[in-house]
Design an enzyme around this catalytic site. Structure first.
Site, mmCIF file in Angstrom:
data_model
loop_
_atom_site.group_PDB
_atom_site.id
_atom_site.type_symbol
_atom_site.label_atom_id
_atom_site.label_comp_id
_atom_site.label_asym_id
_atom_site.label_seq_id
_atom_site.Cartn_x
_atom_site.Cartn_y
_atom_site.Cartn_z
ATOM 1 C CE LYS A 1 121.111 123.158 4.307
ATOM 2 N NZ LYS A 1 120.767 121.772 5.656
HETATM 3 C C1 LIG Z 1 118.957 122.831 6.331
HETATM 4 C C2 LIG Z 1 118.758 121.635 6.829
HETATM 5 C C3 LIG Z 1 117.729 121.966 8.001
HETATM 6 C C4 LIG Z 1 116.435 122.589 7.227
HETATM 7 O O1 LIG Z 1 116.239 123.486 6.218
HETATM 8 P P1 LIG Z 1 116.109 124.893 6.141
HETATM 9 O O2 LIG Z 1 115.228 124.292 5.079
HETATM 10 O O3 LIG Z 1 117.149 125.756 6.518
HETATM 11 O O4 LIG Z 1 114.342 124.780 7.383
HETATM 12 C C5 LIG Z 1 117.283 120.451 8.602
HETATM 13 N N1 LIG Z 1 118.496 119.550 9.135
HETATM 14 C C6 LIG Z 1 119.260 119.632 8.537
HETATM 15 C C7 LIG Z 1 119.775 118.093 9.032
HETATM 16 C C8 LIG Z 1 119.301 120.745 7.575
HETATM 17 O O5 LIG Z 1 120.712 120.406 7.105
#
Ligand SMILES: *Cc1c(COP(=O)(O)O)cnc(C)c1O
Length: 465
Positions: free
Chosen positions: A110
Protein backbone atom coordinates in the site's frame (compact mmCIF):
# COMPACT_ATOMS: atom_id res chain seq x y z
CA UNK A 1 -7.83 12.01 -21.02
CA UNK A 2 -11.07 12.56 -19.10
CA UNK A 3 -12.60 10.44 -16.37
CA UNK A 4 -16.17 9.20 -16.12
CA UNK A 5 -18.24 7.57 -13.40
CA UNK A 6 -19.10 3.87 -13.63
CA UNK A 7 -22.70 4.96 -12.96
CA UNK A 8 -22.76 7.70 -15.60
CA UNK A 9 -24.11 10.45 -13.36
CA UNK A 10 -21.38 13.09 -13.76
CA UNK A 11 -19.90 15.14 -16.56
CA UNK A 12 -16.41 13.88 -17.52
CA UNK A 13 -13.68 15.40 -15.31
CA UNK A 14 -9.91 15.81 -15.53
CA UNK A 15 -7.28 13.87 -13.60
CA UNK A 16 -6.84 16.41 -10.81
CA UNK A 17 -10.57 16.59 -10.15
CA UNK A 18 -10.72 12.80 -10.20
CA UNK A 19 -8.12 12.61 -7.45
CA UNK A 20 -9.84 15.22 -5.29
CA UNK A 21 -13.27 13.67 -5.81
CA UNK A 22 -12.31 10.14 -4.67
CA UNK A 23 -15.73 8.54 -4.91
CA UNK A 24 -17.77 9.98 -7.82
CA UNK A 25 -20.55 12.26 -6.62
CA UNK A 26 -23.16 9.89 -8.11
CA UNK A 27 -21.92 7.04 -5.92
CA UNK A 28 -19.95 5.39 -8.73
CA UNK A 29 -16.21 4.99 -9.22
CA UNK A 30 -14.10 7.09 -11.55
CA UNK A 31 -12.39 5.58 -14.59
CA UNK A 32 -10.63 6.74 -17.76
CA UNK A 33 -13.13 7.30 -20.57
CA UNK A 34 -10.98 5.01 -22.72
CA UNK A 35 -8.17 2.81 -21.47
CA UNK A 36 -4.88 3.58 -23.23
CA UNK A 37 -2.67 0.95 -24.85
CA UNK A 38 0.86 1.21 -26.21
CA UNK A 39 2.56 -0.49 -29.16
CA UNK A 40 5.82 -2.42 -29.17
CA UNK A 41 7.83 0.59 -30.40
CA UNK A 42 6.85 2.56 -27.32
CA UNK A 43 7.57 -0.42 -25.12
CA UNK A 44 11.07 -0.67 -26.55
CA UNK A 45 11.76 2.86 -25.33
CA UNK A 46 10.69 1.76 -21.83
CA UNK A 47 12.92 -1.28 -21.67
CA UNK A 48 15.94 0.09 -19.85
CA UNK A 49 14.25 2.65 -17.65
CA UNK A 50 14.62 2.72 -13.89
CA UNK A 51 11.44 2.17 -11.86
CA UNK A 52 10.84 5.92 -11.28
CA UNK A 53 11.46 6.70 -14.95
CA UNK A 54 9.05 3.98 -16.04
CA UNK A 55 6.48 5.21 -13.51
CA UNK A 56 6.59 8.67 -15.11
CA UNK A 57 6.14 7.22 -18.61
CA UNK A 58 3.24 4.97 -17.65
CA UNK A 59 1.46 7.50 -15.49
CA UNK A 60 1.87 10.34 -17.98
CA UNK A 61 -0.59 8.50 -20.24
CA UNK A 62 -3.31 9.00 -17.61
CA UNK A 63 -2.67 12.35 -15.95
CA UNK A 64 -3.62 15.05 -18.49
CA UNK A 65 -3.54 18.42 -16.75
CA UNK A 66 -0.68 17.54 -14.43
CA UNK A 67 2.59 19.05 -15.67
CA UNK A 68 5.36 16.58 -16.42
CA UNK A 69 7.92 18.19 -14.07
CA UNK A 70 5.32 17.96 -11.29
CA UNK A 71 4.72 14.28 -12.06
CA UNK A 72 8.46 13.63 -12.05
CA UNK A 73 8.90 15.32 -8.69
CA UNK A 74 5.95 13.44 -7.15
CA UNK A 75 7.22 10.07 -8.35
CA UNK A 76 10.81 10.77 -7.37
CA UNK A 77 9.93 11.83 -3.86
CA UNK A 78 7.62 8.81 -3.37
CA UNK A 79 10.27 6.37 -4.61
CA UNK A 80 13.05 7.70 -2.37
CA UNK A 81 11.15 6.54 0.72
CA UNK A 82 11.72 2.94 -0.43
CA UNK A 83 14.75 1.15 0.97
CA UNK A 84 16.02 0.02 -2.44
CA UNK A 85 16.55 2.00 -5.66
CA UNK A 86 14.83 -0.81 -7.54
CA UNK A 87 11.65 0.04 -5.58
CA UNK A 88 10.03 -3.33 -6.45
CA UNK A 89 12.78 -5.96 -6.77
CA UNK A 90 11.99 -9.17 -8.63
CA UNK A 91 13.28 -12.29 -6.87
CA UNK A 92 13.66 -15.27 -9.19
CA UNK A 93 13.53 -18.69 -7.57
CA UNK A 94 13.39 -22.12 -9.23
CA UNK A 95 9.64 -22.58 -8.96
CA UNK A 96 8.38 -19.10 -8.30
CA UNK A 97 9.12 -15.46 -9.06
CA UNK A 98 8.27 -12.97 -6.34
CA UNK A 99 7.86 -9.25 -6.94
CA UNK A 100 8.60 -7.61 -3.61
CA UNK A 101 6.24 -4.69 -3.19
CA UNK A 102 6.98 -4.17 0.49
CA UNK A 103 10.11 -2.00 0.52
CA UNK A 104 8.27 1.16 1.53
CA UNK A 105 8.15 2.68 5.01
CA UNK A 106 5.29 0.53 6.38
CA UNK A 107 6.31 -2.73 4.68
CA UNK A 108 3.16 -3.34 2.66
CA UNK A 109 2.41 -2.75 -1.01
CA UNK A 110 0.00 0.00 0.00
CA UNK A 111 3.00 2.32 0.39
CA UNK A 112 3.47 2.34 -3.39
CA UNK A 113 0.13 4.04 -3.87
CA UNK A 114 -0.04 6.07 -0.68
CA UNK A 115 3.41 7.61 -0.86
CA UNK A 116 2.42 8.95 -4.28
CA UNK A 117 -1.11 9.95 -3.26
CA UNK A 118 0.12 11.83 -0.17
CA UNK A 119 2.46 13.93 -2.31
CA UNK A 120 -0.22 14.44 -4.93
CA UNK A 121 -2.84 15.60 -2.40
CA UNK A 122 -0.34 18.01 -0.93
CA UNK A 123 0.47 19.50 -4.36
CA UNK A 124 -3.16 19.83 -5.46
CA UNK A 125 -4.15 21.46 -2.15
CA UNK A 126 -1.28 23.92 -2.49
CA UNK A 127 -2.46 24.83 -6.00
CA UNK A 128 -5.95 25.45 -4.68
CA UNK A 129 -4.82 27.22 -1.51
CA UNK A 130 -6.78 24.71 0.57
CA UNK A 131 -6.22 22.33 3.45
CA UNK A 132 -7.71 18.91 4.13
CA UNK A 133 -8.44 16.67 7.08
CA UNK A 134 -8.19 13.02 6.13
CA UNK A 135 -10.42 10.65 8.05
CA UNK A 136 -10.27 6.87 7.78
CA UNK A 137 -10.82 3.58 9.56
CA UNK A 138 -8.31 0.78 9.33
CA UNK A 139 -8.04 -2.88 10.23
CA UNK A 140 -4.26 -2.61 9.89
CA UNK A 141 -2.24 -1.93 6.75
CA UNK A 142 -4.07 0.98 5.15
CA UNK A 143 -3.90 3.17 8.27
CA UNK A 144 -0.16 3.06 8.66
CA UNK A 145 0.50 3.44 4.92
CA UNK A 146 -1.84 6.47 4.80
CA UNK A 147 -0.20 8.01 7.87
CA UNK A 148 3.26 7.59 6.35
CA UNK A 149 1.95 9.02 3.08
CA UNK A 150 0.98 12.38 4.62
CA UNK A 151 2.97 12.72 7.84
CA UNK A 152 4.57 16.13 8.13
CA UNK A 153 2.60 17.67 5.22
CA UNK A 154 1.63 21.24 6.13
CA UNK A 155 -1.77 21.35 4.48
CA UNK A 156 -3.05 17.96 5.65
CA UNK A 157 -4.09 16.49 9.01
CA UNK A 158 -4.90 12.81 9.26
CA UNK A 159 -7.24 11.03 11.69
CA UNK A 160 -7.09 7.24 11.66
CA UNK A 161 -9.46 5.10 13.72
CA UNK A 162 -8.40 1.55 14.54
CA UNK A 163 -10.13 -1.00 16.78
CA UNK A 164 -8.38 -0.96 20.16
CA UNK A 165 -6.51 -4.23 20.79
CA UNK A 166 -7.69 -5.75 17.52
CA UNK A 167 -4.92 -4.85 15.10
CA UNK A 168 -1.62 -6.71 15.26
CA UNK A 169 0.93 -5.26 17.68
CA UNK A 170 3.31 -4.36 14.83
CA UNK A 171 0.50 -2.57 12.98
CA UNK A 172 -0.56 -0.61 16.09
CA UNK A 173 3.03 0.42 16.77
CA UNK A 174 3.61 1.53 13.19
CA UNK A 175 0.65 3.90 13.42
CA UNK A 176 1.11 5.27 16.91
CA UNK A 177 4.87 5.85 16.97
CA UNK A 178 4.83 8.49 14.22
CA UNK A 179 5.97 11.74 15.88
CA UNK A 180 4.66 14.26 13.31
CA UNK A 181 2.08 16.63 14.77
CA UNK A 182 -0.42 16.31 11.89
CA UNK A 183 -1.07 12.64 12.73
CA UNK A 184 -3.96 11.76 15.07
CA UNK A 185 -4.52 8.14 16.03
CA UNK A 186 -7.77 7.12 17.67
CA UNK A 187 -8.13 3.65 19.23
CA UNK A 188 -11.83 2.88 19.26
CA UNK A 189 -13.29 0.65 21.94
CA UNK A 190 -14.94 -1.76 19.53
CA UNK A 191 -14.44 -3.70 16.32
CA UNK A 192 -13.24 -2.59 12.88
CA UNK A 193 -16.90 -2.47 11.82
CA UNK A 194 -17.61 -0.04 14.68
CA UNK A 195 -14.76 2.16 13.41
CA UNK A 196 -16.18 2.08 9.89
CA UNK A 197 -19.67 2.87 11.12
CA UNK A 198 -18.38 5.94 12.97
CA UNK A 199 -16.41 7.12 9.92
CA UNK A 200 -19.39 6.60 7.60
CA UNK A 201 -21.71 8.51 9.95
CA UNK A 202 -19.26 11.42 10.04
CA UNK A 203 -18.89 11.50 6.24
CA UNK A 204 -22.70 11.44 5.94
CA UNK A 205 -22.96 14.60 8.05
CA UNK A 206 -22.47 16.85 5.02
CA UNK A 207 -22.24 20.20 6.90
CA UNK A 208 -19.57 18.71 9.21
CA UNK A 209 -17.76 17.18 6.27
CA UNK A 210 -17.71 20.48 4.40
CA UNK A 211 -16.82 22.59 7.41
CA UNK A 212 -13.73 20.49 8.12
CA UNK A 213 -12.93 19.68 4.48
CA UNK A 214 -12.83 15.96 5.24
CA UNK A 215 -11.09 13.73 2.71
CA UNK A 216 -10.64 9.98 2.35
CA UNK A 217 -7.71 7.79 1.31
CA UNK A 218 -9.52 4.51 0.80
CA UNK A 219 -8.70 2.19 -2.04
CA UNK A 220 -11.24 3.64 -4.46
CA UNK A 221 -9.08 6.69 -5.24
CA UNK A 222 -8.03 6.38 -8.89
CA UNK A 223 -4.50 7.63 -8.14
CA UNK A 224 -3.95 4.55 -5.97
CA UNK A 225 -4.87 2.19 -8.79
CA UNK A 226 -2.77 4.14 -11.27
CA UNK A 227 0.41 3.96 -9.21
CA UNK A 228 0.00 0.18 -9.01
CA UNK A 229 -0.20 -0.29 -12.78
CA UNK A 230 3.51 0.54 -13.02
CA UNK A 231 4.94 -2.55 -11.34
CA UNK A 232 3.12 -4.96 -13.63
CA UNK A 233 4.77 -3.32 -16.62
CA UNK A 234 8.09 -3.19 -14.77
CA UNK A 235 8.02 -6.92 -13.97
CA UNK A 236 7.00 -7.85 -17.50
CA UNK A 237 9.85 -5.82 -19.03
CA UNK A 238 12.32 -7.33 -16.63
CA UNK A 239 11.34 -10.93 -17.36
CA UNK A 240 11.15 -10.21 -21.06
CA UNK A 241 14.65 -8.67 -21.12
CA UNK A 242 16.35 -11.11 -18.76
CA UNK A 243 14.58 -14.39 -19.51
CA UNK A 244 13.07 -13.81 -22.94
CA UNK A 245 9.53 -14.26 -21.64
CA UNK A 246 6.98 -13.26 -24.28
CA UNK A 247 4.07 -13.26 -21.87
CA UNK A 248 3.86 -13.17 -18.09
CA UNK A 249 1.10 -14.23 -15.68
CA UNK A 250 0.60 -12.53 -12.33
CA UNK A 251 -0.71 -13.91 -9.04
CA UNK A 252 -2.40 -11.30 -6.89
CA UNK A 253 -3.47 -11.79 -3.25
CA UNK A 254 -6.83 -10.05 -3.39
CA UNK A 255 -9.17 -8.27 -0.99
CA UNK A 256 -10.76 -5.10 -2.31
CA UNK A 257 -9.84 -5.86 -5.94
CA UNK A 258 -7.68 -2.72 -6.17
CA UNK A 259 -4.33 -4.34 -6.88
CA UNK A 260 -5.68 -6.86 -9.38
CA UNK A 261 -7.72 -4.17 -11.11
CA UNK A 262 -4.44 -2.31 -11.65
CA UNK A 263 -3.26 -5.57 -13.26
CA UNK A 264 -6.27 -5.49 -15.56
CA UNK A 265 -5.45 -1.91 -16.59
CA UNK A 266 -1.85 -3.01 -17.22
CA UNK A 267 -3.07 -5.97 -19.30
CA UNK A 268 -5.01 -3.55 -21.50
CA UNK A 269 -2.06 -1.12 -21.60
CA UNK A 270 0.47 -3.65 -22.96
CA UNK A 271 -1.70 -5.90 -25.14
CA UNK A 272 -0.69 -9.55 -25.39
CA UNK A 273 2.02 -9.30 -22.75
CA UNK A 274 0.07 -10.34 -19.66
CA UNK A 275 -1.47 -13.81 -19.87
CA UNK A 276 -3.82 -14.37 -16.95
CA UNK A 277 -4.29 -12.67 -13.63
CA UNK A 278 -4.48 -15.22 -10.84
CA UNK A 279 -7.06 -13.89 -8.41
CA UNK A 280 -6.02 -15.44 -5.09
CA UNK A 281 -8.35 -15.25 -2.10
CA UNK A 282 -8.34 -16.68 1.41
CA UNK A 283 -11.53 -18.14 2.92
CA UNK A 284 -13.23 -14.84 2.09
CA UNK A 285 -13.73 -15.96 -1.46
CA UNK A 286 -16.63 -14.01 -2.97
CA UNK A 287 -14.40 -13.13 -5.94
CA UNK A 288 -13.25 -16.70 -6.53
CA UNK A 289 -16.86 -17.82 -6.62
CA UNK A 290 -17.51 -15.04 -9.10
CA UNK A 291 -14.75 -16.23 -11.45
CA UNK A 292 -15.86 -19.86 -11.19
CA UNK A 293 -19.63 -19.48 -11.26
CA UNK A 294 -20.35 -16.02 -12.67
CA UNK A 295 -22.27 -15.16 -9.50
CA UNK A 296 -21.17 -12.51 -7.00
CA UNK A 297 -22.90 -13.31 -3.73
CA UNK A 298 -22.31 -11.60 -0.40
CA UNK A 299 -21.33 -13.74 2.58
CA UNK A 300 -20.09 -13.33 6.18
CA UNK A 301 -16.50 -12.18 6.79
CA UNK A 302 -14.24 -14.89 8.26
CA UNK A 303 -11.16 -13.66 10.20
CA UNK A 304 -7.94 -15.27 8.88
CA UNK A 305 -4.14 -15.08 9.15
CA UNK A 306 -4.13 -12.85 6.05
CA UNK A 307 -6.31 -10.12 7.59
CA UNK A 308 -5.83 -7.51 4.83
CA UNK A 309 -7.82 -9.84 2.55
CA UNK A 310 -10.66 -10.46 5.01
CA UNK A 311 -13.16 -8.63 2.85
CA UNK A 312 -16.50 -9.65 1.39
CA UNK A 313 -17.58 -6.69 -0.68
CA UNK A 314 -14.67 -5.69 -2.88
CA UNK A 315 -14.85 -1.93 -3.26
CA UNK A 316 -13.10 -1.82 -6.67
CA UNK A 317 -15.05 -4.64 -8.28
CA UNK A 318 -17.51 -2.17 -9.81
CA UNK A 319 -14.66 -0.85 -11.94
CA UNK A 320 -14.24 -4.23 -13.61
CA UNK A 321 -17.99 -4.63 -14.05
CA UNK A 322 -18.01 -1.39 -16.00
CA UNK A 323 -15.70 -2.89 -18.64
CA UNK A 324 -17.34 -6.32 -18.49
CA UNK A 325 -20.66 -4.60 -19.22
CA UNK A 326 -19.12 -2.86 -22.26
CA UNK A 327 -18.99 0.52 -20.53
CA UNK A 328 -22.76 0.68 -20.05
CA UNK A 329 -23.23 2.89 -16.96
CA UNK A 330 -26.99 2.34 -16.75
CA UNK A 331 -26.44 -1.39 -16.41
CA UNK A 332 -23.73 -0.90 -13.76
CA UNK A 333 -26.01 1.42 -11.80
CA UNK A 334 -28.95 -0.98 -11.91
CA UNK A 335 -26.74 -3.93 -11.05
CA UNK A 336 -25.17 -2.20 -8.05
CA UNK A 337 -28.52 -0.96 -6.79
CA UNK A 338 -29.93 -4.48 -7.05
CA UNK A 339 -26.86 -5.84 -5.26
CA UNK A 340 -27.34 -3.47 -2.33
CA UNK A 341 -30.77 -4.95 -1.64
CA UNK A 342 -30.50 -8.49 -3.04
CA UNK A 343 -26.83 -9.22 -2.25
CA UNK A 344 -26.22 -10.90 -5.61
CA UNK A 345 -24.93 -10.18 -9.13
CA UNK A 346 -25.22 -12.74 -11.93
CA UNK A 347 -23.47 -12.66 -15.31
CA UNK A 348 -24.46 -14.11 -18.67
CA UNK A 349 -22.65 -17.13 -20.09
CA UNK A 350 -20.83 -14.96 -22.60
CA UNK A 351 -19.66 -12.62 -19.83
CA UNK A 352 -18.49 -15.58 -17.78
CA UNK A 353 -16.26 -16.78 -20.56
CA UNK A 354 -14.85 -13.27 -20.93
CA UNK A 355 -14.11 -13.16 -17.20
CA UNK A 356 -12.15 -16.39 -17.59
CA UNK A 357 -10.04 -14.89 -20.37
CA UNK A 358 -8.76 -12.32 -17.87
CA UNK A 359 -8.71 -14.26 -14.60
CA UNK A 360 -8.26 -17.65 -13.05
CA UNK A 361 -8.90 -17.98 -9.36
CA UNK A 362 -8.38 -20.13 -6.29
CA UNK A 363 -9.44 -19.79 -2.68
CA UNK A 364 -6.71 -20.91 -0.27
CA UNK A 365 -7.56 -21.83 3.31
CA UNK A 366 -5.33 -21.10 6.27
CA UNK A 367 -3.86 -24.60 6.43
CA UNK A 368 -2.77 -24.42 2.79
CA UNK A 369 -1.40 -20.91 3.38
CA UNK A 370 0.83 -22.13 6.20
CA UNK A 371 1.92 -25.11 4.10
CA UNK A 372 2.96 -22.76 1.28
CA UNK A 373 5.07 -20.68 3.69
CA UNK A 374 6.69 -23.86 5.04
CA UNK A 375 7.35 -25.47 1.64
CA UNK A 376 8.90 -22.40 0.05
CA UNK A 377 11.04 -21.86 3.13
CA UNK A 378 12.26 -25.47 3.10
CA UNK A 379 13.10 -25.40 -0.59
CA UNK A 380 14.66 -21.96 -0.84
CA UNK A 381 15.07 -20.35 2.59
CA UNK A 382 12.77 -17.54 1.45
CA UNK A 383 10.06 -16.46 3.92
CA UNK A 384 6.64 -15.50 2.51
CA UNK A 385 4.16 -13.40 4.44
CA UNK A 386 0.70 -15.02 4.76
CA UNK A 387 -0.87 -12.78 2.08
CA UNK A 388 1.82 -13.51 -0.47
CA UNK A 389 1.57 -17.20 0.45
CA UNK A 390 -2.08 -17.22 -0.62
CA UNK A 391 -0.95 -16.10 -4.08
CA UNK A 392 1.86 -18.65 -4.26
CA UNK A 393 -0.45 -21.48 -3.16
CA UNK A 394 -3.03 -20.43 -5.74
CA UNK A 395 -0.43 -20.69 -8.50
CA UNK A 396 0.58 -24.16 -7.33
CA UNK A 397 -3.03 -25.27 -7.39
CA UNK A 398 -3.84 -23.70 -10.77
CA UNK A 399 -0.58 -24.46 -12.55
CA UNK A 400 -2.06 -26.52 -15.40
CA UNK A 401 -4.80 -23.94 -16.06
CA UNK A 402 -2.31 -21.14 -16.66
CA UNK A 403 -1.18 -20.14 -20.14
CA UNK A 404 2.46 -20.64 -21.00
CA UNK A 405 5.01 -18.27 -19.53
CA UNK A 406 6.41 -17.41 -16.14
CA UNK A 407 4.24 -16.39 -13.20
CA UNK A 408 5.07 -13.45 -10.99
CA UNK A 409 3.61 -13.62 -7.48
CA UNK A 410 3.06 -10.20 -6.00
CA UNK A 411 4.52 -10.08 -2.48
CA UNK A 412 2.16 -7.63 -0.78
CA UNK A 413 3.66 -7.51 2.72
CA UNK A 414 6.93 -8.14 4.50
CA UNK A 415 6.72 -11.30 6.65
CA UNK A 416 7.85 -9.34 9.73
CA UNK A 417 4.42 -7.65 9.79
CA UNK A 418 2.80 -11.01 10.54
CA UNK A 419 5.23 -12.84 12.83
CA UNK A 420 2.59 -15.04 14.50
CA UNK A 421 1.58 -16.75 11.25
CA UNK A 422 5.17 -17.11 10.09
CA UNK A 423 6.19 -18.66 13.42
CA UNK A 424 3.35 -21.13 13.13
CA UNK A 425 4.54 -22.17 9.69
CA UNK A 426 8.31 -22.37 10.10
CA UNK A 427 8.81 -22.42 13.85
CA UNK A 428 10.70 -19.15 14.09
CA UNK A 429 10.20 -15.43 13.80
CA UNK A 430 10.88 -13.67 10.51
CA UNK A 431 13.81 -11.31 10.54
CA UNK A 432 12.95 -7.72 11.36
CA UNK A 433 13.86 -5.09 8.78
CA UNK A 434 15.41 -1.78 9.90
CA UNK A 435 12.06 0.03 9.82
CA UNK A 436 10.78 -2.06 12.74
CA UNK A 437 13.86 -2.27 14.92
CA UNK A 438 13.34 -0.64 18.30
CA UNK A 439 9.76 0.30 17.45
CA UNK A 440 8.55 -0.83 20.90
CA UNK A 441 10.79 1.77 22.53
CA UNK A 442 9.50 4.78 20.63
CA UNK A 443 7.02 7.20 22.26
CA UNK A 444 3.39 6.57 21.28
CA UNK A 445 0.63 9.02 20.40
CA UNK A 446 -2.91 7.70 20.48
CA UNK A 447 -6.26 8.73 21.95
CA UNK A 448 -8.67 6.07 23.19
CA UNK A 449 -12.36 6.79 22.60
CA UNK A 450 -15.63 4.87 22.73
CA UNK A 451 -17.33 3.99 19.41
CA UNK A 452 -19.39 7.16 19.68
CA UNK A 453 -19.89 9.46 16.71
CA UNK A 454 -20.22 12.65 18.75
CA UNK A 455 -17.09 12.05 20.77
CA UNK A 456 -15.05 11.34 17.65
CA UNK A 457 -16.49 14.45 15.99
CA UNK A 458 -15.50 16.55 19.00
CA UNK A 459 -11.99 15.11 18.83
CA UNK A 460 -11.74 16.02 15.14
CA UNK A 461 -13.06 19.53 15.80
CA UNK A 462 -10.44 20.06 18.47
CA UNK A 463 -7.58 19.03 16.22
CA UNK A 464 -8.64 19.73 12.62
CA UNK A 465 -6.78 22.18 10.38
C1 LIG B 1 -4.51 -4.48 1.08
C2 LIG B 1 -3.74 -5.73 0.99
C3 LIG B 1 -4.10 -6.77 0.11
C4 LIG B 1 -5.32 -6.71 -0.77
O1 LIG B 1 -5.22 -5.75 -1.79
P1 LIG B 1 -6.53 -5.25 -2.58
O2 LIG B 1 -6.06 -4.16 -3.45
O3 LIG B 1 -7.48 -4.77 -1.49
O4 LIG B 1 -7.10 -6.40 -3.31
C5 LIG B 1 -3.29 -7.89 0.06
N1 LIG B 1 -2.22 -8.01 0.85
C6 LIG B 1 -1.84 -7.05 1.71
C7 LIG B 1 -0.65 -7.27 2.58
C8 LIG B 1 -2.58 -5.87 1.83
O5 LIG B 1 -2.21 -4.92 2.70
Amino acid sequence: MRYVSTRGGIEPVGFKETVMMGLATDGGLLLPQTLPSVDSTTMETWRNLSYPQLAVEVMSLFVAGLERPDLEALVESACTTFDTPEVTPLIKMPKVNVLELFHGPTLSFKDIALQFLGNLFSLLLKERGETMNILGATSGDTGSAAIYGVKGKENINIFILHPHGRVSSVQALQMTTVPEANVWNVAIEGTFDDCQTVVKAIFNDIPFKQKHRLGAVNSINWARILSQVVYYVYAYLKLNSEAGAERVNFAVPTGNFGDIFAGYVAKRLIPGKIGRLVLATNENNILTRFVHEGRYVRNQVVPTISPSMDIQIASNFERYLYYLFDQDPARVRDTMTAFETGGEITCSLDERSRVRKDFVSASIDQGATLTAIRDVYKETGYVLDPHTAVGVAAVQRLGPDLPEGPVVCLATAHPAKFPEAVRKAIGKNPERPAALRGIEDRPRRCERLPADVDQVKRYIEDHAL
